[in-house]
Design an enzyme around this catalytic site. Structure first.
Site, PDB file in Angstrom:
ATOM      1  N   HIS A 148      30.807  43.333  35.545  1.00  0.00           N
ATOM      2  CA  HIS A 148      31.736  44.311  35.863  1.00  0.00           C
ATOM      3  C   HIS A 148      33.119  43.370  36.432  1.00  0.00           C
ATOM      4  CE1 HIS A 148      34.092  47.682  37.268  1.00  0.00           C
ATOM      5  NE2 HIS A 148      34.084  47.305  38.203  1.00  0.00           N
ATOM      6  N   ASN A 149      34.164  43.633  36.025  1.00  0.00           N
ATOM      7  CA  ASN A 149      35.475  42.804  36.389  1.00  0.00           C
ATOM      8  C   ASN A 149      34.808  41.230  36.181  1.00  0.00           C
ATOM      9  OD1 ASN A 149      36.983  44.897  36.837  1.00  0.00           O
ATOM     10  ND2 ASN A 149      36.634  44.789  39.040  1.00  0.00           N
ATOM     11  N   ASP A 180      39.813  43.554  31.752  1.00  0.00           N
ATOM     12  CA  ASP A 180      40.725  44.353  31.872  1.00  0.00           C
ATOM     13  C   ASP A 180      42.066  44.221  31.390  1.00  0.00           C
ATOM     14  OD1 ASP A 180      38.811  45.763  33.522  1.00  0.00           O
ATOM     15  OD2 ASP A 180      39.475  45.650  35.246  1.00  0.00           O
ATOM     16  N   HIS A 192      42.811  42.493  37.632  1.00  0.00           N
ATOM     17  CA  HIS A 192      42.500  44.027  38.013  1.00  0.00           C
ATOM     18  C   HIS A 192      43.734  44.639  38.155  1.00  0.00           C
ATOM     19  CE1 HIS A 192      40.033  46.597  40.827  1.00  0.00           C
ATOM     20  NE2 HIS A 192      39.774  46.888  39.520  1.00  0.00           N
ATOM     21  N   GLU A 226      38.941  47.188  28.890  1.00  0.00           N
ATOM     22  CA  GLU A 226      39.642  48.280  29.457  1.00  0.00           C
ATOM     23  C   GLU A 226      41.216  48.230  29.018  1.00  0.00           C
ATOM     24  OE1 GLU A 226      40.930  49.437  33.935  1.00  0.00           O
ATOM     25  OE2 GLU A 226      38.562  49.355  33.532  1.00  0.00           O
TER      26      GLU A 226
END
Length: 314
Positions: A148-149, A180, A192, A226
């Protein structure tokens, strides 16, 4: 000397064996200097380049040679019992390795099955391309090691975006990388969003993913995007993905609606892109315009390279 620790426990030869087996791509019981560098970084050992070069006087080293080096430098817990010196007080025996402690913890009959389950969870790392479970079921039937990230070097508010955490995640066996994507002045950026995190180019991330995607395992890699980009940058992203991943990029060529996902076994060496599956009508029109604009600029650039004198006349 001070004993190095990792994950709040002393490192042992068992921990090194897991990494060694993962990196031994040729299956000849030896690793190269570059693979050794990946190993000690994964284990968070502070081996210096000078120490590494002293060890690798030949192109490859065996597991026993690696262990001897790490034990002599006190990077891991020694497997050799120390000879007691006369007149010195007795020292407590070192704690058992992680797997030995685990076995002892679940040694009671009622918990034996639980121990077997936990061990199987770790064994897939050692077995690499020969996992214990059947890998021919649909992809949705499995738990997948996910990030995640994946691009952040620290906290989610002020840290830098970098390819280093992505590479570390891939070498640790992670099979889902999250990116992202936001608009940048010269193309898509990774950061982010709506924070003070510093961006990195989308293309740099893709380049590093290509290098390390299948270093640890051949099972499929999923890139979750994303996507906050405009139509132009979406087109650029698509072109970069095709350009860098080529045949590794998974494409669903079937004409019929699929009733289930393909299996990990059938998707070996494939990279799957997870993004929005549908565009709004206005997005479709914008994407088509962006395609024409980008293609026109590419043709113009190619023409200038082929006919530089025309540029001078202008």
């Amino acid at each position: 000397s001070t004993q190095r620790t990792w994950a709040n426990k002393k490192l042992t030869a068992d921990d090194v064996r897991v990494q060694f087996d993962l990196l031994d791509r040729d299956k000849d019981g030896m690793i190269t200097g570059t693979q050794f560098t990946l190993m000690y970084r994964n284990l968070q050992l502070k081996v210096t380049p000078t120490e590494r070069n002293k060890l690798f006087t030949t192109p490859k080293k065996t597991f026993d040679q690696i262990i001897e080096f790490l034990e002599s430098g006190h990077y891991i817990e020694s497997t050799k019992p120390e000879q007691p010196v006369e007149g010195t007080p007795k020292v407590e025996e070192p704690k058992a390795s992680f797997f030995a402690q685990l076995k002892e913890k679940f040694s009671r009959p009622a918990e034996k099955d639980e121990y077997e389950k936990v061990v199987k969870m770790f064994e897939h790392v050692k077995l690499k391309q020969n996992p214990l479970q059947d890998m021919t079921k649909p992809l949705s039937h499995y738990f997948i090691s996910s990030g995640h990230n994946s691009y952040l070097t620290g906290n989610q508010l002020t840290s830098k975006s970098s390819t280093k955490p992505i590479v570390e995640a891939l070498l640790a066996g992670c099979r889902v990388i999250e990116l992202d994507c936001w608009n940048g002045k010269k193309g898509p950026k990774i950061l982010h969003g709506r924070t003070m995190t510093k961006p990195i180019d989308f293309e740099k991330c893709i380049e590093e993913i290509k290098k390390y995607a299948f270093q640890t395992t051949d099972y499929p890699l999923i890139i979750t995007i994303e996507n906050h980009c405009n139509a132009r940058n979406k087109v650029l992203m698509a072109k970069l993905l095709h350009q860098h991943f080529g045949a590794s990029l998974y494409r669903d060529t079937s004409t019929k609606k699929q009733e289930a996902y393909p299996s990990p076994e059938s998707l070996k060496k494939k990279i799957l892109i997870r993004d929005k599956d549908k565009l709004e009508e206005e997005d479709v029109a914008a994407v088509e315009e962006a395609k024409k604009e980008i293609e026109a600029k590419q043709l113009q650039t190619q023409r200038k390279k082929r006919f530089p004198k025309e540029k001078e006349k202008e």
